[in-house]
Design a protein around this motif. Structure first.
Motif, PDB file in Angstrom:
ATOM      1  N   ALA A   6       0.840  -1.194   0.000  1.00 48.15           N
ATOM      2  CA  ALA A   6       0.000   0.000   0.000  1.00 48.15           C
ATOM      3  C   ALA A   6       0.872   1.240   0.000  1.00 48.15           C
ATOM      4  N   PRO A   7       0.318   2.416  -0.413  1.00 49.89           N
ATOM      5  CA  PRO A   7       1.089   3.648  -0.352  1.00 49.89           C
ATOM      6  C   PRO A   7       1.589   3.893   1.060  1.00 49.89           C
ATOM      7  N   GLY A   8       2.796   4.455   1.155  1.00 47.67           N
ATOM      8  CA  GLY A   8       3.391   4.685   2.457  1.00 47.67           C
ATOM      9  C   GLY A   8       2.945   5.999   3.058  1.00 47.67           C
ATOM     10  N   ALA A   9       3.704   6.453   4.031  1.00 48.94           N
ATOM     11  CA  ALA A   9       3.369   7.689   4.722  1.00 48.94           C
ATOM     12  C   ALA A   9       3.296   8.834   3.725  1.00 48.94           C
ATOM     13  N   GLY A  10       2.245   9.644   3.862  1.00 53.90           N
ATOM     14  CA  GLY A  10       2.085  10.777   2.971  1.00 53.90           C
ATOM     15  C   GLY A  10       1.634  10.379   1.586  1.00 53.90           C
ATOM     16  N   GLY A  11       1.262   9.115   1.384  1.00 50.68           N
ATOM     17  CA  GLY A  11       0.775   8.699   0.081  1.00 50.68           C
ATOM     18  C   GLY A  11       1.858   8.410  -0.929  1.00 50.68           C
ATOM     19  N   VAL A  12       3.098   8.253  -0.489  1.00 50.92           N
ATOM     20  CA  VAL A  12       4.185   7.961  -1.414  1.00 50.92           C
ATOM     21  C   VAL A  12       4.013   6.548  -1.965  1.00 50.92           C
ATOM     22  N   GLU A  13       4.047   6.409  -3.277  1.00 55.53           N
ATOM     23  CA  GLU A  13       3.811   5.122  -3.918  1.00 55.53           C
ATOM     24  C   GLU A  13       5.103   4.389  -4.293  1.00 55.53           C
ATOM     25  N   LEU A  14       6.200   5.124  -4.413  1.00 55.76           N
ATOM     26  CA  LEU A  14       7.480   4.532  -4.796  1.00 55.76           C
ATOM     27  C   LEU A  14       8.581   5.197  -3.983  1.00 55.76           C
ATOM     28  N   ARG A  15       9.266   4.391  -3.165  1.00 57.80           N
ATOM     29  CA  ARG A  15      10.293   4.908  -2.263  1.00 57.80           C
ATOM     30  C   ARG A  15      11.608   4.216  -2.541  1.00 57.80           C
ATOM     31  N   ILE A  16      12.633   4.987  -2.856  1.00 58.74           N
ATOM     32  CA  ILE A  16      13.938   4.414  -3.197  1.00 58.74           C
ATOM     33  C   ILE A  16      15.023   5.033  -2.332  1.00 58.74           C
ATOM     34  N   GLY A  17      15.754   4.172  -1.627  1.00 56.68           N
ATOM     35  CA  GLY A  17      16.942   4.589  -0.898  1.00 56.68           C
ATOM     36  C   GLY A  17      18.154   4.352  -1.785  1.00 56.68           C
ATOM     37  N   ILE A  18      19.089   5.273  -1.794  1.00 64.01           N
ATOM     38  CA  ILE A  18      20.220   5.231  -2.734  1.00 64.01           C
ATOM     39  C   ILE A  18      21.536   5.143  -1.972  1.00 64.01           C
ATOM     40  N   LEU A  19      22.345   4.163  -2.337  1.00 59.17           N
ATOM     41  CA  LEU A  19      23.697   4.026  -1.816  1.00 59.17           C
ATOM     42  C   LEU A  19      24.680   4.361  -2.937  1.00 59.17           C
ATOM     43  N   LEU A  20      25.618   5.250  -2.662  1.00 60.85           N
ATOM     44  CA  LEU A  20      26.607   5.672  -3.662  1.00 60.85           C
ATOM     45  C   LEU A  20      27.966   5.080  -3.319  1.00 60.85           C
ATOM     46  N   TRP A  21      28.539   4.401  -4.273  1.00 62.85           N
ATOM     47  CA  TRP A  21      29.897   3.883  -4.087  1.00 62.85           C
ATOM     48  C   TRP A  21      30.896   4.950  -4.539  1.00 62.85           C
ATOM     49  N   PRO A  22      32.105   4.944  -4.003  1.00 57.89           N
ATOM     50  CA  PRO A  22      33.092   5.966  -4.386  1.00 57.89           C
ATOM     51  C   PRO A  22      33.301   6.036  -5.899  1.00 57.89           C
ATOM     52  N   GLN A  23      33.379   7.277  -6.415  1.00 57.62           N
ATOM     53  CA  GLN A  23      33.605   7.528  -7.847  1.00 57.62           C
ATOM     54  C   GLN A  23      32.440   7.031  -8.703  1.00 57.62           C
ATOM     55  N   PHE A  24      31.237   7.192  -8.194  1.00 54.21           N
ATOM     56  CA  PHE A  24      30.037   6.780  -8.934  1.00 54.21           C
ATOM     57  C   PHE A  24      29.782   7.735 -10.113  1.00 54.21           C
ATOM     58  N   PRO A  25      29.051   7.286 -11.155  1.00 60.95           N
ATOM     59  CA  PRO A  25      28.730   8.168 -12.277  1.00 60.95           C
ATOM     60  C   PRO A  25      27.561   9.093 -11.924  1.00 60.95           C
TER      61      PRO A  25
END
Length: 333
Positions: A6-25
């Motif tokens: 179901a939609p999350g808090a605030g009605g967010v339908e798509l939630r993505i957490g991002i991890l950046l590796w060193p020297q990412f594009p």
């Protein structure tokens, strides 16, 4: 960190957490975030309403992209936030082992919790390096095929297409391919109207690749090359509560009604009126599931003359009356 349907808090339908590796594009990060930005809000307001994205890591830390620009961490790895996906944007291969070990632990915990992992560009190498691609096939950029075969000779890979969905592992070749992947994720979670907005706003070029075929099947249109179509869709979106006549839209995009009809049918399989109606119903459904507004208010905000008209069309399209859908979602919580 378990994934929610179901939609999350605030009605967010798509939630993505991002991890950046060193020297990412930087292009991979920008492409992902900009696609989500266009899908997240009405018009071009850029609020994180229907989609959310955040760079995870150690507060105060800044990760340098391969071009030298530094991106700050926005949210701690230890936060209680729930994500639909964790995206790993890999960096230059010599930097594969130089990330914070807490990121690796976080990735493994996410995988164990059933959260799908996205490997973007050399993010697939990161996942494979830490044993998170076992039993899965990775989408690898042709430039990196020899590196993949050298580092992971036992793991299958593919170079056909911009991305590959293999269960709870989704990998992307990198570059502008991230727009294709982000569009597909938006379609799955937010609907074809949001995905269409991403494509039209970012002007993805027409190609005969397999992902292009998949996009046409998913969204029901061939591409974003027709400027009249793009302008018409944006006008529709900006005029949800007070719908414009199709003839007016045609004049505003400098064509006649019959020409606009032909373009919409050829590109979306729908008439302009039906495309517009479905977009308004989708907006109404979003309001229904993310606000406490009365159905009469939602009907008006979605551009319907009265509640009865909205309820009848909503039930025809979604197979359930608005009130029943809202009650079902409340019961699920």
């Amino acid at each position: 960190m378990a994934r929610l349907d179901a939609p999350g808090a605030g009605g967010v339908e798509l939630r993505i957490g991002i991890l950046l590796w060193p020297q990412f594009p930087l292009l991979s990060l920008a492409g992902l975030c900009d696609a989500l930005r266009h899908a997240a809000d009405i018009g071009d307001q850029s609020q994180q309403l229907r989609c959310s994205w955040t760079v995870l890591g150690t507060p105060g830390e800044r990760i340098a992209a391969s071009c030298g620009i530094e991106v700050p961490v926005q949210q701690s790895l230890g936060s209680e936030a729930t994500f639909d996906y964790i995206a790993v944007i890999g960096g230059l291969l010599p930097q594969l082992d130089k990330a914070d070990r807490r990121q690796v632990r976080f990735l493994k915990q996410a995988a164990a919790s059933g959260v799908p992992l996205l490997g973007i560009c050399t993010g697939s190498f990161v996942l494979a390096h830490h044993g998170l691609m076992d039993g899965h096939t990775a989408c690898v950029h042709p430039f990196h095929v020899a590196d993949w075969q050298r580092l992971f000779p036992a793991l299958p890979h593919s170079t056909h297409g911009d991305y590959l969905v293999d269960g709870d592992r989704i990998t992307c070749a990198g570059g502008v391919s991230i727009i294709e992947l982000a569009t597909e994720l938006v379609r799955r979670h937010c609907g074809a109207d949001r995905a269409a907005k991403v494509v039209h706003q970012m002007t993805v070029s027409r190609r005969a690749a397999s992902s292009h075929v998949a996009r046409r099947h998913a969204l029901g249109y061939a591409g974003a090359d027709n400027d009249k179509l793009r302008q018409a869709i944006l006008l529709m979106e900006k005029n949800i509560a007070t719908p414009l006549e199709i003839g007016v839209i045609a004049r505003l995009v400098d064509c006649n009604r019959r020409q606009l009809e032909r373009v919409f049918v050829a590109e979306t399989g729908l008439s302009p009126a039906e495309f517009y109606r479905r977009s308004r119903l989708k907006f109404g459904r979003w309001l229904l599931t993310t606000t406490d507004a009365a159905i009469s208010v939602i009907a008006a905000d979605s551009g319907f003359a009265d509640s009865a008209h909205f309820i009848r069309l909503f039930q025809q399209h979604y197979g359930m009356a608005p009130g029943r859908l809202r009650a079902a979602l409340v019961a699920k919580v």
